[in-house]
Design an enzyme around this catalytic site. Structure first.
Site, PDB file in Angstrom:
ATOM      1  N   CYS A 164      11.780   3.870  -2.770  1.00  0.00           N
ATOM      2  CA  CYS A 164      11.465   3.113  -1.809  1.00  0.00           C
ATOM      3  C   CYS A 164      10.124   2.510  -1.779  1.00  0.00           C
ATOM      4  O   CYS A 164       9.721   1.460  -0.951  1.00  0.00           O
ATOM      5  CB  CYS A 164      11.540   3.693  -0.393  1.00  0.00           C
ATOM      6  SG  CYS A 164      13.219   4.322  -0.266  1.00  0.00           S
ATOM      7  N   HIS A 304       5.067   1.953   6.440  1.00  0.00           N
ATOM      8  CA  HIS A 304       6.175   2.519   5.774  1.00  0.00           C
ATOM      9  C   HIS A 304       7.421   2.736   6.798  1.00  0.00           C
ATOM     10  O   HIS A 304       8.408   2.190   6.882  1.00  0.00           O
ATOM     11  CB  HIS A 304       6.103   3.560   4.588  1.00  0.00           C
ATOM     12  CG  HIS A 304       7.479   3.739   3.805  1.00  0.00           C
ATOM     13  ND1 HIS A 304       8.054   2.924   3.120  1.00  0.00           N
ATOM     14  CD2 HIS A 304       8.015   5.142   3.697  1.00  0.00           C
ATOM     15  CE1 HIS A 304       9.051   3.474   2.559  1.00  0.00           C
ATOM     16  NE2 HIS A 304       9.305   4.871   2.783  1.00  0.00           N
ATOM     17  N   GLU A 315       2.773   9.591   7.447  1.00  0.00           N
ATOM     18  CA  GLU A 315       1.971   8.472   7.240  1.00  0.00           C
ATOM     19  C   GLU A 315       0.804   8.477   8.285  1.00  0.00           C
ATOM     20  O   GLU A 315      -0.231   8.184   7.871  1.00  0.00           O
ATOM     21  CB  GLU A 315       2.968   7.431   7.439  1.00  0.00           C
ATOM     22  CG  GLU A 315       2.507   6.092   6.918  1.00  0.00           C
ATOM     23  CD  GLU A 315       3.529   4.827   6.695  1.00  0.00           C
ATOM     24  OE1 GLU A 315       2.954   3.791   6.302  1.00  0.00           O
ATOM     25  OE2 GLU A 315       4.533   5.090   7.382  1.00  0.00           O
ATOM     26  N   LYS A 336      10.869  -1.914   9.990  1.00  0.00           N
ATOM     27  CA  LYS A 336      11.713  -1.531   9.668  1.00  0.00           C
ATOM     28  C   LYS A 336      12.576  -1.156  11.111  1.00  0.00           C
ATOM     29  O   LYS A 336      13.852  -0.925  11.082  1.00  0.00           O
ATOM     30  CB  LYS A 336      11.672  -0.113   9.099  1.00  0.00           C
ATOM     31  CG  LYS A 336      11.109  -0.209   7.506  1.00  0.00           C
ATOM     32  CD  LYS A 336      11.308   1.104   6.822  1.00  0.00           C
ATOM     33  CE  LYS A 336      10.831   0.929   5.240  1.00  0.00           C
ATOM     34  NZ  LYS A 336       9.497   0.644   4.960  1.00  0.00           N
ATOM     35  N   HIS A 341      15.945  -0.077   6.404  1.00  0.00           N
ATOM     36  CA  HIS A 341      15.014   0.368   5.422  1.00  0.00           C
ATOM     37  C   HIS A 341      15.887  -0.533   4.229  1.00  0.00           C
ATOM     38  O   HIS A 341      16.926   0.017   3.786  1.00  0.00           O
ATOM     39  CB  HIS A 341      15.171   1.907   5.151  1.00  0.00           C
ATOM     40  CG  HIS A 341      14.125   2.183   4.122  1.00  0.00           C
ATOM     41  ND1 HIS A 341      13.567   1.475   3.152  1.00  0.00           N
ATOM     42  CD2 HIS A 341      13.426   3.585   3.941  1.00  0.00           C
ATOM     43  CE1 HIS A 341      12.685   2.156   2.561  1.00  0.00           C
ATOM     44  NE2 HIS A 341      12.943   3.253   2.679  1.00  0.00           N
ATOM     45  N   PHE A 400      11.020   8.459  -2.545  1.00  0.00           N
ATOM     46  CA  PHE A 400      11.587   9.640  -3.239  1.00  0.00           C
ATOM     47  C   PHE A 400      10.990  10.005  -4.531  1.00  0.00           C
ATOM     48  O   PHE A 400      10.987   9.029  -5.139  1.00  0.00           O
ATOM     49  CB  PHE A 400      13.219   9.540  -3.225  1.00  0.00           C
ATOM     50  CG  PHE A 400      13.881   9.929  -1.904  1.00  0.00           C
ATOM     51  CD1 PHE A 400      13.137  10.241  -0.638  1.00  0.00           C
ATOM     52  CD2 PHE A 400      15.085   9.636  -1.606  1.00  0.00           C
ATOM     53  CE1 PHE A 400      13.673  10.033   0.424  1.00  0.00           C
ATOM     54  CE2 PHE A 400      15.954   9.846  -0.518  1.00  0.00           C
ATOM     55  CZ  PHE A 400      15.185  10.098   0.437  1.00  0.00           C
TER      56      PHE A 400
END
Length: 414
Positions: A164, A304, A315, A336, A341, A400
């Site tokens: 991502c 994010h 975050e 998002k 996403h 990830f």
């Protein structure tokens, strides 16, 4: 060699909230929700039934029948968005040295739909009867390769596969490639089309996806009700140019790219490091990379913000680490909440939204925000966008594997 300045001169996008960059940005400004029931396959037997699909996209409107048949959906998205970005940039490609023009396009998963369909078919027919187009349709780098072929760009052509964070890595890597003198033009971004039974199933069993059936409450970043992300799809493409190259041809400049930070948590395959340590270093690196921009100069972060418990909390902590008390004076929203996403495309689309925020001096909202979470106590621009006076803005991405990427943009004032 002195570092060269890099600007954005064109953008293109296909997203769950619009079939062009302009449509997508207008929808983001208005807080339009792009999440609904999955239509691309029958999800009745699966726990997750919601996704953020690109709507009304017809390959036949953009490609001949053979082209449409032999290009994966993620590659189609990339090419269509790239065409829009090039058109907006006003580049006359016949007048350019295309050995000085490159392509960096991320995709986290690539043609997973082709893998699923070919596996199913070959189990019945035999694997020696697999489609000869399977490999070139399925591999993740093919969007970058096909975009380069489309425009004849003969410089560096590559595909960051960093989950991502990939879209932001693509934009940041393209920025450095121009800044350090290796190219004058880069066409960069990310693309993804992974709303498939296997992809949805895989993310479901690892408990990453929201499993409810109310679109309004599905992707709710920073909200105490958040329980997982919503799978999205689409593409975002940007034309980056060396400043003097853009000015020499009279280009309209959208924003300037001034810094890039990229780190690894080296902590866990899916969970972010505690308190967002790696993300914090990426943001600090981006500020330093831009010539030690003061944290207080940053007015907005496109977060994010995945709507997962760990991400949003981590975050938020990372932002506080870098910005201290100023974290409470700046805006931190997650688009998002509208687009879901988009995995490898997310960072690219969000970089576009960040650039357009600076151009228009308008901050998109985090929609669906109902229940505040004390662990996510920053200004998330709840539910309604607003005008603002912002000079510097960050676009954050985490992936990830511990990947963190952060791009710092500056408003263009001519």
């Amino acid at each position: 060699m002195s570092k060269r300045r890099v600007v954005i001169t064109g953008v293109g996008a296909l997203t769950p909230i619009g079939n062009t960059a302009t449509e997508s940005w207008d929808a983001a400004r208005a807080g339009k929700l792009g999440i609904d029931t999955i239509t691309q396959f029958d999800a009745s037997a699966q726990k997750v039934k919601l996704a953020a699909e690109v709507k009304g996209f017809e390959p036949k409107d953009h490609f001949s029948a053979p082209e449409a048949k032999h290009k994966s959906r993620f590659t189609q998205f990339a090419i269509v968005s790239a065409r829009e970005a090039i058109a907006q940039s006003g580049l006359d490609l016949e007048a350019e040295d295309l050995t000085r023009a490159g392509v960096i396009v991320s995709s986290g998963i690539g043609g997973v739909r082709e893998t699923e369909t070919q596996q199913t078919s070959c189990l019945k027919r035999g694997f020696d009867r697999c489609s000869p187009f399977y490999i070139p349709m399925g591999i993740s780098n093919m969007a970058a390769g096909e975009v380069a072929i489309e425009f004849g760009f003969k410089g560096m052509c590559t595909c960051p596969v960093t989950a991502c964070a990939g879209g932001s890595n693509a934009v940041g890597d393209a920025f450095r490639h121009i800044r350090d003198g290796y190219a004058d033009i880069m066409l960069t971004g990310g693309t993804e089309a992974a709303i498939t039974p296997l992809s949805i199933g895989g993310f479901t069993t690892m408990r990453a996806l929201h499993v409810g059936d109310d679109p309004q409450a599905a992707s709710v970043p920073f909200d105490a009700r958040r329980s997982g992300f919503v799978m999205g799809e689409g593409a975002g493409m940007l034309v980056l140019e060396e400043l003097e190259h853009a000015q020499a041809r009279g280009a309209d400049i959208i924003a300037e790219v001034v810094g890039y930070g990229v780190t690894c948590d080296a902590y866990h395959i899916t969970a972010p490091a505690p308190d967002g340590e790696g993300g914090a270093r990426a943001m600090a690196q981006a500020l330093a990379d831009a010539g030690d921009v003061a944290p207080e100069a940053v007015g907005y972060i496109n977060a994010h913000g995945t709507s997962t418990p760990l991400n949003d909390k981590g975050e938020t902590a990372a932002i506080k680490t870098v910005f201290g008390e100023h974290a409470y004076d700046m805006a931190v929203s997650s688009t998002k909440s509208m687009t879901g996403h988009m995995l490898g495309a997310a960072g690219a689309v969000e970089a576009i939204f960040t650039a357009l925020s600076l151009r228009d001096q308008f901050l998109p909202p985090t929609i669906g925000y109902v229940e505040p979470d004390p662990a996510c106590d920053l200004d998330c621009v709840p539910n309604e966008g607003r005008a603002a006076d912002v000079e510097y803005a960050l676009s954050n991405s985490l992936g990830f594997g511990g990947h963190n990427a952060c791009v710092l943009l500056k408003a263009w004032k001519g």
